[in-house]
Design an enzyme around this catalytic site. Structure first.
Site, mmCIF file in Angstrom:
data_model
loop_
_atom_site.group_PDB
_atom_site.id
_atom_site.type_symbol
_atom_site.label_atom_id
_atom_site.label_comp_id
_atom_site.label_asym_id
_atom_site.label_seq_id
_atom_site.Cartn_x
_atom_site.Cartn_y
_atom_site.Cartn_z
ATOM 1 N N SER A 127 0.824 -1.213 0.000
ATOM 2 C CA SER A 127 0.000 0.000 0.000
ATOM 3 C C SER A 127 0.857 1.261 0.000
ATOM 4 O O SER A 127 1.943 1.295 0.596
ATOM 5 C CB SER A 127 -0.864 -0.019 1.261
ATOM 6 O OG SER A 127 -1.456 1.237 1.476
ATOM 7 N N TYR A 151 -1.327 -0.428 10.841
ATOM 8 C CA TYR A 151 -1.628 -1.105 9.577
ATOM 9 C C TYR A 151 -0.493 -0.878 8.570
ATOM 10 O O TYR A 151 0.006 -1.818 7.948
ATOM 11 C CB TYR A 151 -2.966 -0.595 9.009
ATOM 12 C CG TYR A 151 -3.135 -0.902 7.549
ATOM 13 C CD1 TYR A 151 -3.351 -2.199 7.127
ATOM 14 C CD2 TYR A 151 -3.027 0.107 6.583
ATOM 15 C CE1 TYR A 151 -3.456 -2.497 5.781
ATOM 16 C CE2 TYR A 151 -3.143 -0.174 5.243
ATOM 17 C CZ TYR A 151 -3.359 -1.485 4.845
ATOM 18 O OH TYR A 151 -3.455 -1.767 3.506
ATOM 19 N N LYS A 155 2.349 -3.550 6.658
ATOM 20 C CA LYS A 155 2.678 -3.649 5.224
ATOM 21 C C LYS A 155 4.186 -3.461 5.019
ATOM 22 O O LYS A 155 4.814 -4.203 4.260
ATOM 23 C CB LYS A 155 1.898 -2.609 4.411
ATOM 24 C CG LYS A 155 0.421 -2.899 4.270
ATOM 25 C CD LYS A 155 0.155 -4.132 3.432
ATOM 26 C CE LYS A 155 -1.325 -4.439 3.285
ATOM 27 N NZ LYS A 155 -1.600 -5.755 2.695
HETATM 28 C C1 WQD Z 1 -9.536 9.825 0.958
HETATM 29 C C2 WQD Z 1 -9.736 11.327 1.159
HETATM 30 C C3 WQD Z 1 -9.935 11.937 3.476
HETATM 31 C C4 WQD Z 1 -13.725 9.846 4.156
HETATM 32 C C5 WQD Z 1 -6.787 4.973 3.132
HETATM 33 C C6 WQD Z 1 -5.692 4.306 3.889
HETATM 34 C C7 WQD Z 1 -4.659 3.771 2.960
HETATM 35 C C8 WQD Z 1 -5.268 2.940 1.831
HETATM 36 C C9 WQD Z 1 -6.425 3.580 1.206
HETATM 37 C C10 WQD Z 1 -5.081 0.577 2.232
HETATM 38 C C11 WQD Z 1 -8.923 11.904 2.327
HETATM 39 C C12 WQD Z 1 -11.220 12.214 2.739
HETATM 40 C C13 WQD Z 1 -12.582 10.361 3.613
HETATM 41 C C14 WQD Z 1 -14.778 10.741 4.516
HETATM 42 C C15 WQD Z 1 -13.450 12.568 3.703
HETATM 43 N N1 WQD Z 1 -5.737 1.674 2.296
HETATM 44 N N2 WQD Z 1 -12.440 11.682 3.385
HETATM 45 N N3 WQD Z 1 -14.591 12.069 4.255
HETATM 46 O O1 WQD Z 1 -7.043 7.999 3.831
HETATM 47 O O2 WQD Z 1 -6.245 8.315 1.441
HETATM 48 O O3 WQD Z 1 -6.238 6.088 2.431
HETATM 49 O O4 WQD Z 1 -7.344 4.057 2.202
HETATM 50 O O5 WQD Z 1 -3.960 0.356 2.027
HETATM 51 O O6 WQD Z 1 -3.837 3.002 3.750
HETATM 52 O O7 WQD Z 1 -5.110 5.235 4.783
HETATM 53 O O8 WQD Z 1 -8.378 7.087 1.877
HETATM 54 O O9 WQD Z 1 -10.744 7.045 1.252
HETATM 55 O O10 WQD Z 1 -10.153 7.242 3.700
HETATM 56 O O11 WQD Z 1 -9.734 9.171 2.191
HETATM 57 O O12 WQD Z 1 -13.336 13.782 3.507
HETATM 58 O O13 WQD Z 1 -15.837 10.333 5.026
HETATM 59 O O14 WQD Z 1 -11.104 11.542 1.518
HETATM 60 O O15 WQD Z 1 -9.664 12.944 4.419
HETATM 61 O O16 WQD Z 1 -8.547 13.194 1.956
HETATM 62 P P1 WQD Z 1 -6.940 7.493 2.466
HETATM 63 P P2 WQD Z 1 -9.827 7.562 2.284
#
Ligand code: WQD
Length: 340
Positions: A127, A151, A155
């Site tokens: 990841s 997490y 990885k």
């Molecule tokens: C994306 C953007 C949030 C939810 C995570 C893991 C990473 C990987 C993928 C596995 C960010 C914003 C989110 C919400 C929001 N997983 N957001 N409201 O954090 O980039 O990555 O998933 O390996 O390890 O950390 O993905 O989809 O949670 O967030 O505003 O309800 O959306 O702040 O900018 P992220 P995400």
């Protein structure tokens, strides 16, 4: 005759899309999954969509003897795609021992079982989270490894275990670092089915489907063009194809480590993802702006040029197709694989 591929975690979101792709390409597939965060229904649908049969074992990698049993029943397995693992960042911070135990011990059992049966080729599901707070954007594979949560540490640690395994026993492994996987198969029959959505797009589509009340934008005061966080979203079907390309890369280079970012290289903000979803959904999506989420970075995008050059792989789906397919899956399956 193509190899038989063992897919761990093959009933999950990325695993089921990759299994479908493997069957379409003519591979024989043996899936093992403990069904902790997945449903057997996904595999039934994969078989229906492809018109092909796969072999499934409900096996937990924490039970090493069960892995041996599967391998001895299927002596034709030559390559493995290892998806199985727990993957919720917040949960990993609340219960790190569970994450380290499950992800590390499970992987160690798998690697030991494979080594003892002379299976030494693997594609590993890593990841972009291993990069933590990136120092330069876009991020290439030379960027430092500095995870910020348990997490991410699992990885990064597994990557290290794999590198040592390669060096000691002459394995060949392709490590794929995924950016933000989203979207679903065009049929709308398989897709992401989180019990509780931690990620942005499944949250938005659940709000649009009426399963949840409103979307909260986690901060709109970031130093990005519209103030909301920017990520590199990658269509799960493109991601599945990257695994097929990785198997091909193992055929060409059977030993040693290969490491690739898997993203599009393009960044979209939370607000852009909301707008793109609103454009394909025929109902209002209530949105509010909330505070930043702890641990989030302003921007994370990939430099995928190494994967382009070495794997001949390119992402083909744009943001519109990502959100359209995610919505198609969500609206066809408001409760995911559960009947209600
Ligand atoms: C994306 C953007 C949030 C939810 C995570 C893991 C990473 C990987 C993928 C596995 C960010 C914003 C989110 C919400 C929001 N997983 N957001 N409201 O954090 O980039 O990555 O998933 O390996 O390890 O950390 O993905 O989809 O949670 O967030 O505003 O309800 O959306 O702040 O900018 P992220 P995400």
């Amino acid at each position: 005759m193509l190899n038989t591929i063992l897919v761990t975690g093959g009933a999950g979101y990325i695993g089921s899309h990759t299994t479908l792709c493997l069957l379409e390409k003519g591979y024989e597939v043996v899936v093992i999954d403990n069904l902790a965060n997945a449903s057997k229904e996904s595999l039934k649908r994969v078989e229906k969509l492809t018109g092909k049969k796969l072999t499934f074992f409900e096996v937990d990698l924490l039970h090493e003897t069960d892995i041996h049993k599967v391998l001895s029943c299927h002596p034709n397995i030559r390559q493995v795609i290892h998806f199985a693992g727990l993957k919720a960042v917040g949960e990993s911070t609340d219960d790190p021992l569970r994450y380290y135990h499950n992800n590390l011990t499970g992987t160690l059992h798998l690697l030991r079982a494979l080594e003892s049966t002379n299976i030494r080729q693997m594609v590993f599901s890593s990841s972009a989270t291993v990069y933590g707070y990136p120092t330069t954007i876009p991020v290439n594979e030379h960027a430092p490894i500095q995870p910020t949560n348990p997490y991410g540490h699992t990885k990064a640690m597994i990557e290290q275990i794999i590198l040592d395994t390669i060096a000691a026993y002459n394995w060949g492994v392709v490590i794929l670092r995924y950016f933000n996987p989203v979207g679903a198969h065009a049929s709308g029959e398989i897709g992401e089915d989180p019990a509780y959505p931690n990620n942005l797009l499944p949250y938005i589509t659940q709000v649009a489907a009426g399963v949840r009340e409103k979307v909260t934008i986690f901060g709109d005061d970031y130093p990005t063009p519209d103030g909301s966080g920017v990520r590199d979203y990658i269509h799960v079907v493109d991601l599945a194809h990257a695994h097929i390309a990785a198997l091909g890369a193992l055929d060409k280079q059977p030993t040693g480590a290969q490491l690739y970012n898997v993203g599009t290289g393009k960044g979209y903000s939370v607000k852009e993802v909301l707008e793109a979803t609103q454009a394909v959904v025929d109902r209002p999506i209530p949105v509010e702006v909330g505070p930043r989420r702890a641990g989030d970075v302003a921007e994370l995008t990939s430099d995928p040029s190494r994967a382009h050059a070495a794997l001949g792989w390119n992402a083909k789906h744009d943001l519109k197709e990502m959100v359209r397919s995610a919505w198609h899956w969500q609206s066809k399956n408001p409760h995911g694989y559960r009947k209600q």
